[in-house]
Design a protein around this motif. Sequence first.
Motif, PDB file in Angstrom:
ATOM      1  N   TYR D 182       0.839  -1.195   0.000  1.00  0.00           N
ATOM      2  CA  TYR D 182       0.000   0.000   0.000  1.00  0.00           C
ATOM      3  C   TYR D 182       0.874   1.245   0.000  1.00  0.00           C
ATOM      4  O   TYR D 182       0.676   2.170  -0.787  1.00  0.00           O
ATOM      5  N   ASP D 183       1.884   1.226   0.855  1.00  0.00           N
ATOM      6  CA  ASP D 183       2.805   2.364   0.913  1.00  0.00           C
ATOM      7  C   ASP D 183       3.563   2.557  -0.394  1.00  0.00           C
ATOM      8  O   ASP D 183       3.729   3.671  -0.879  1.00  0.00           O
ATOM      9  N   LEU D 184       4.030   1.425  -0.930  1.00  0.00           N
ATOM     10  CA  LEU D 184       4.799   1.516  -2.182  1.00  0.00           C
ATOM     11  C   LEU D 184       3.941   2.103  -3.287  1.00  0.00           C
ATOM     12  O   LEU D 184       4.411   2.925  -4.086  1.00  0.00           O
ATOM     13  N   ALA D 185       2.695   1.670  -3.313  1.00  0.00           N
ATOM     14  CA  ALA D 185       1.808   2.189  -4.346  1.00  0.00           C
ATOM     15  C   ALA D 185       1.682   3.694  -4.205  1.00  0.00           C
ATOM     16  O   ALA D 185       1.691   4.433  -5.192  1.00  0.00           O
ATOM     17  N   GLU D 186       1.599   4.169  -2.974  1.00  0.00           N
ATOM     18  CA  GLU D 186       1.459   5.602  -2.752  1.00  0.00           C
ATOM     19  C   GLU D 186       2.681   6.359  -3.235  1.00  0.00           C
ATOM     20  O   GLU D 186       2.564   7.451  -3.773  1.00  0.00           O
ATOM     21  N   SER D 187       3.821   5.762  -3.016  1.00  0.00           N
ATOM     22  CA  SER D 187       5.006   6.493  -3.454  1.00  0.00           C
ATOM     23  C   SER D 187       5.322   6.187  -4.911  1.00  0.00           C
ATOM     24  O   SER D 187       6.316   6.650  -5.443  1.00  0.00           O
ATOM     25  N   GLY D 188       4.458   5.422  -5.553  1.00  0.00           N
ATOM     26  CA  GLY D 188       4.646   5.163  -6.983  1.00  0.00           C
ATOM     27  C   GLY D 188       5.880   4.347  -7.273  1.00  0.00           C
ATOM     28  O   GLY D 188       6.407   4.363  -8.383  1.00  0.00           O
ATOM     29  N   ASP D 189       6.330   3.568  -6.304  1.00  0.00           N
ATOM     30  CA  ASP D 189       7.565   2.809  -6.498  1.00  0.00           C
ATOM     31  C   ASP D 189       7.244   1.460  -7.136  1.00  0.00           C
ATOM     32  O   ASP D 189       7.173   0.430  -6.484  1.00  0.00           O
ATOM     33  N   PHE D 190       7.052   1.514  -8.430  1.00  0.00           N
ATOM     34  CA  PHE D 190       6.639   0.325  -9.160  1.00  0.00           C
ATOM     35  C   PHE D 190       7.695  -0.772  -9.103  1.00  0.00           C
ATOM     36  O   PHE D 190       7.389  -1.957  -8.999  1.00  0.00           O
ATOM     37  N   ALA D 191       8.946  -0.373  -9.151  1.00  0.00           N
ATOM     38  CA  ALA D 191      10.042  -1.357  -9.159  1.00  0.00           C
ATOM     39  C   ALA D 191      10.033  -2.187  -7.878  1.00  0.00           C
ATOM     40  O   ALA D 191      10.133  -3.423  -7.916  1.00  0.00           O
ATOM     41  N   ALA D 192       9.885  -1.516  -6.743  1.00  0.00           N
ATOM     42  CA  ALA D 192       9.879  -2.238  -5.472  1.00  0.00           C
ATOM     43  C   ALA D 192       8.661  -3.152  -5.376  1.00  0.00           C
ATOM     44  O   ALA D 192       8.757  -4.286  -4.911  1.00  0.00           O
ATOM     45  N   ALA D 193       7.507  -2.650  -5.843  1.00  0.00           N
ATOM     46  CA  ALA D 193       6.304  -3.482  -5.840  1.00  0.00           C
ATOM     47  C   ALA D 193       6.542  -4.726  -6.683  1.00  0.00           C
ATOM     48  O   ALA D 193       6.172  -5.833  -6.301  1.00  0.00           O
ATOM     49  N   ASN D 194       7.173  -4.540  -7.821  1.00  0.00           N
ATOM     50  CA  ASN D 194       7.500  -5.669  -8.691  1.00  0.00           C
ATOM     51  C   ASN D 194       8.363  -6.694  -7.978  1.00  0.00           C
ATOM     52  O   ASN D 194       8.143  -7.891  -8.105  1.00  0.00           O
ATOM     53  N   ARG D 195       9.380  -6.215  -7.272  1.00  0.00           N
ATOM     54  CA  ARG D 195      10.261  -7.151  -6.570  1.00  0.00           C
ATOM     55  C   ARG D 195       9.470  -7.989  -5.576  1.00  0.00           C
ATOM     56  O   ARG D 195       9.642  -9.211  -5.484  1.00  0.00           O
ATOM     57  N   ILE D 196       8.579  -7.336  -4.844  1.00  0.00           N
ATOM     58  CA  ILE D 196       7.774  -8.076  -3.877  1.00  0.00           C
ATOM     59  C   ILE D 196       6.877  -9.089  -4.591  1.00  0.00           C
ATOM     60  O   ILE D 196       6.781 -10.254  -4.200  1.00  0.00           O
ATOM     61  N   ALA D 197       6.245  -8.622  -5.662  1.00  0.00           N
ATOM     62  CA  ALA D 197       5.347  -9.513  -6.389  1.00  0.00           C
ATOM     63  C   ALA D 197       6.094 -10.750  -6.865  1.00  0.00           C
ATOM     64  O   ALA D 197       5.629 -11.882  -6.721  1.00  0.00           O
TER      65      ALA D 197
END
Lengths: 208, 208, 220, 220, 241
Positions: D182-197
């Motif tokens: 949720y936090d990553l989405a807010e900061s628009g950090d797509f790369a980090a979200a990808n890593r988690i996914a």
Amino acid sequence: MFGPSGSGKSTLLRLIAGLLPQHSGVCQLHGRELRGMPPHRRRVVLVEQSPALFPNLNVEENITFARRSVFGRRDVEERRATDALLEDFQLGPLRGAAVHTLSGGERQRVAIARALYAEPKALLLDEVFTGMDAALRESLIAVLRRYQQRTGVPILSVTHDVGEAFATATELLRMRDGAVVAQGPPEQVLQAERSELLRSLAATQDVA
Amino acid sequence: MFGPSGSGKSTLLRLIAGLLPQHSGVCQLHGRELRGMPPHRRRVVLVEQSPALFPNLNVEENITFARRSVFGRRDVEERRATDALLEDFQLGPLRGAAVHTLSGGERQRVAIARALYAEPKALLLDEVFTGMDAALRESLIAVLRRYQQRTGVPILSVTHDVGEAFATATELLRMRDGAVVAQGPPEQVLQAERSELLRSLAATQDVA
Amino acid sequence: MFDTEALGLTLKLASITTVLLLLLALPLCYVIVFARSRGGVLLEALVALPLVLPPTLLGYYLLVGLGPLTAVGRTLTHLLGHTLAFSFPGLVVGSMLYSLPFAVQPLAAGLRSVDPRFLDAAATLGTSPLASFLRVALPLARPSLLTSAVLTFAHTVGEFGVVLMLGGNIPGQTRTLSIVLYDLAESGDFAAANRIAITLLVLSTAALAVLYLRPDRRAS
Amino acid sequence: MFDTEALGLTLKLASITTVLLLLLALPLCYVIVFARSRGGVLLEALVALPLVLPPTLLGYYLLVGLGPLTAVGRTLTHLLGHTLAFSFPGLVVGSMLYSLPFAVQPLAAGLRSVDPRFLDAAATLGTSPLASFLRVALPLARPSLLTSAVLTFAHTVGEFGVVLMLGGNIPGQTRTLSIVLYDLAESGDFAAANRIAITLLVLSTAALAVLYLRPDRRAS
Amino acid sequence: ALKAESKAGPSEVTVFAAADMEPVLQVLSPYFERRTGIKLKISFGSSATLSQQIVDGAPADIFLSADFTFAERVVAAGKADSTNPTPYARGILVLWERKDGPFQPLSLDVLSRKDLKSVAIANPDHAPYGRAALSAIKKLDVYPNLAPHLVQAESVGQAAQFALSGNAQLALMSQTIAMSGKYKEAGTFVLVPPVTYLEIRQCAVVIQNAKHRSEAHTLLNYLTSDPIQQHLPELGLRPVQ
Ligand SMILES: Nc1ncnc2c1ncn2[C@@H]1O[C@H](COP(=O)(O)OP(=O)(O)OP(=O)(O)O)[C@@H](O)[C@H]1O
Ligand SMILES: Nc1ncnc2c1ncn2[C@@H]1O[C@H](COP(=O)(O)OP(=O)(O)OP(=O)(O)O)[C@@H](O)[C@H]1O
Ligand code: MOO
Ligand SMILES: [Mg+2]
Ligand SMILES: [Mg+2]
């Protein structure tokens, strides 16, 4: 067909019905090769030793299962066929009964009726007369004999009652240890049977 | 015990075993009233027509089911009892077999062995010999007779084979339409049987 | 004032999602349970994937993946006339993805425990595998079908992450009860939260009573 | 940087919740399925209740109900030395409540479809109802037990609303993956979200492969 | 600081910070950590969410609200260690659009266009930047035009994300976010006239029973110190005075 317990009679029937994979040998019906054909295309109906009646359907619905589609309605002719079967198999009063309330003999009768209703090209019966008293058995055998005369459908029946086999069959098979060890007209097979028994007795005495 | 199909034989056995609620009448065993007692306290073991073997256990585990606790280990004596049963019922080679691979007759033998292993106070057999050839049946009846002589446990067996009933029973029951219509030593019951048959024949002739 | 609009929206979302998902689950389960191919195993694993992805991740990927930055998203936006995000259809898509395993898994487990003897009997009677599935396996797996439906509905009513990420809190379109409750909780309005809770409890107790007190529940 | 702390926390939370819930589900299912009393029906309806309550509502009520405003909450706070909210034990309590129906329902459905003939056979063999439950019904319902475990674990991994309400967002204690995303989405950090996914997908594909490729899956 | 260190191991402070502070603290926290040895554990959210959590007992050491009201809520609940919230910055509201959006070059006039489809704002009840956005929209007389197209996000951070991902055409967000890496790269922004909304006076409170109260004060002092205040404009904020 007869043979000792565990000799492979039921297994052979399941194989013919297509419920077990066939690894070798030929299996033909009216000149059609059955090997590799899925069971629902074979039109070979098997009535098993303890038949699997559909627990969610009542007696009549079980019997008419084969010719109903998912949303099917039935016409007059089918209704008449059902009535005739219910009467032949003395199931009239049980028409609407839930199958889990049936007695052992009643279940077997429903299963045979269900098989006939499917208009099979061949009928396989696995010890279906064993749980019935003599009178009932006679009457059912008469029903099946009439059916066979009318339609010409071959019936292969497993039994442990040599007398019954001798009285009803046109041809006898004897199995042992997974193989058919004798086949032919009843007199001939039973004759072979007797002489083999004598031979084995003689062998035992030799040892003793 | 014998009687036509659907006459209530199995129902009576299930009642005695406590699997059906008893609404009236008395049911006693060795002077103990059974009515209202839950089935697992009765120590009355019922072998049903098509016995329910536990599909997750193999043959040996099925047989020894009754005397194993959830985490139980078995002692030497129990192991010997198992071996004896496996031999008596000619199941030795099938010891570790999955029960869904068994033939009809094999399943029934496992069920009887499982019942004996539970050391019942009474044994109820529902048409267990019907699917067996003559030789096997004789040998099993001999096993049960020995068992009964050794332990004194009463055995109530349902059959359609009047000859078998006559040959093995010390007392015969005849059921029709849900009621016991005759009871007593074999000769007496069969005698009554015969005269009744004659009476009904006579009645039919009167009408004709 | 009680937010009946949000209640209605939530029930609508849950109903539509449940119906669509069950329609989708039937063919999926057929392939998964009845086709004895590797494909079935693969499909089952694939269907199970949304299980392990947190709803916020799903919501984020839908937001970005079906947003105007991707070709798929642009096509969709063009077809719908609006972005999938911030719209009711978008919530339906998100909910379906989110609840897919909850529709498929109980049903598949139920179908798997149908005794194969019934299917064998149907086959020798001339019934095709598809007809056996519909006429034999499915009726016998009815309790599991019911479980699938109940869990899917409930999972969707209780959905929060996907809606929060994808919805945009638009009254009557994407403002579901779970969002309303979040808002109320943040503003510390305990009384309003209580009213919603009581309404939900009454509604659901009624629904569950209907479900659980049906006389034919236990096959004897 | 990838947030392994949150991943570990999430897995820990899901594992503990799953184990505790299955231990709780067994006696519950015994009463629900095997006791033919009204009590069983009532209990089943009660257990199903969390289904219809949005996680935000559950979270809010736990927050208030177990907080310092109620007697229960004060006692708990006193015993623990801190409020249950915003702590890991608090999340476990919340998750258990939230996932309870997902542990109970598939298992109950599975137990219900065990053929009563097996239970009758066990009974005449002298097996008490409890022993029959453990030795007969439960082994036969194993696929359903597995479904219960998988759904519970997954439901907890995917939990967001309860955690957000009850947990806050405290690194290492209550900051689970769903919150991180949720936090990553807010900061628009797509790369980090990808890593988690990707991490989640690899982990879960491995887990699911183990689960689904087990040779003994389909009783023949 | 030394005293706290001996008590609670490696020195750290749990910060509850409004979403607009995320890019700011991202820049400042390495400097702060290097200088004081205090590690920041930060939880971001809308000011309302965070204040409510603190009222409910969340273990924050310091709360950096995006306005005065939510800081005051913590004081009113008796959770603050002083009766007056401390202002540490003033916020700036901007209108942001992606560079590949349909309204380039961007101006405030787009808000009255009829072909607008969606504008993201933060929830006015939860986020000071949302409240400011709603006020500005009304003052600019574009509310009737925008009302059907408003998309509400939980916090100003989420409102920004809605526009960054292209799902919302425009967003009213904090300048702190608009000036940060991703957003600077992908879009352009224009200031919303400050007269259209009440001053966003961002205030902080240190929590009374905080485990790391002295570290919290260290952070607060750091934020209000002159060197940092002078740097605020580069980060999208105005200094307090
Ligand atoms: N899948 C299998 N795997 C291993 N052995 C099997 C399998 N299926 C059947 N068998 C064995 O094959 C033998 C033949 O079984 P079958 O059921 O054909 O006997 P049967 O002649 O019908 O006996 P009965 O008269 O007792 O019914 C049995 O010993 C059985 O244990
Ligand atoms: N729960 C029930 N509800 C209604 N009828 C039932 C129920 N259980 C059994 N019956 C009926 O009671 C009758 C007696 O059944 P039972 O199984 O005792 O017969 P049986 O003497 O064992 O016959 P068989 O020799 O065929 O096994 C049957 O006609 C059956 O349909
Ligand atoms: O930074 Mo806020 O509290 O989301 O406006
Ligand atoms: Mg056989
Ligand atoms: Mg019977």
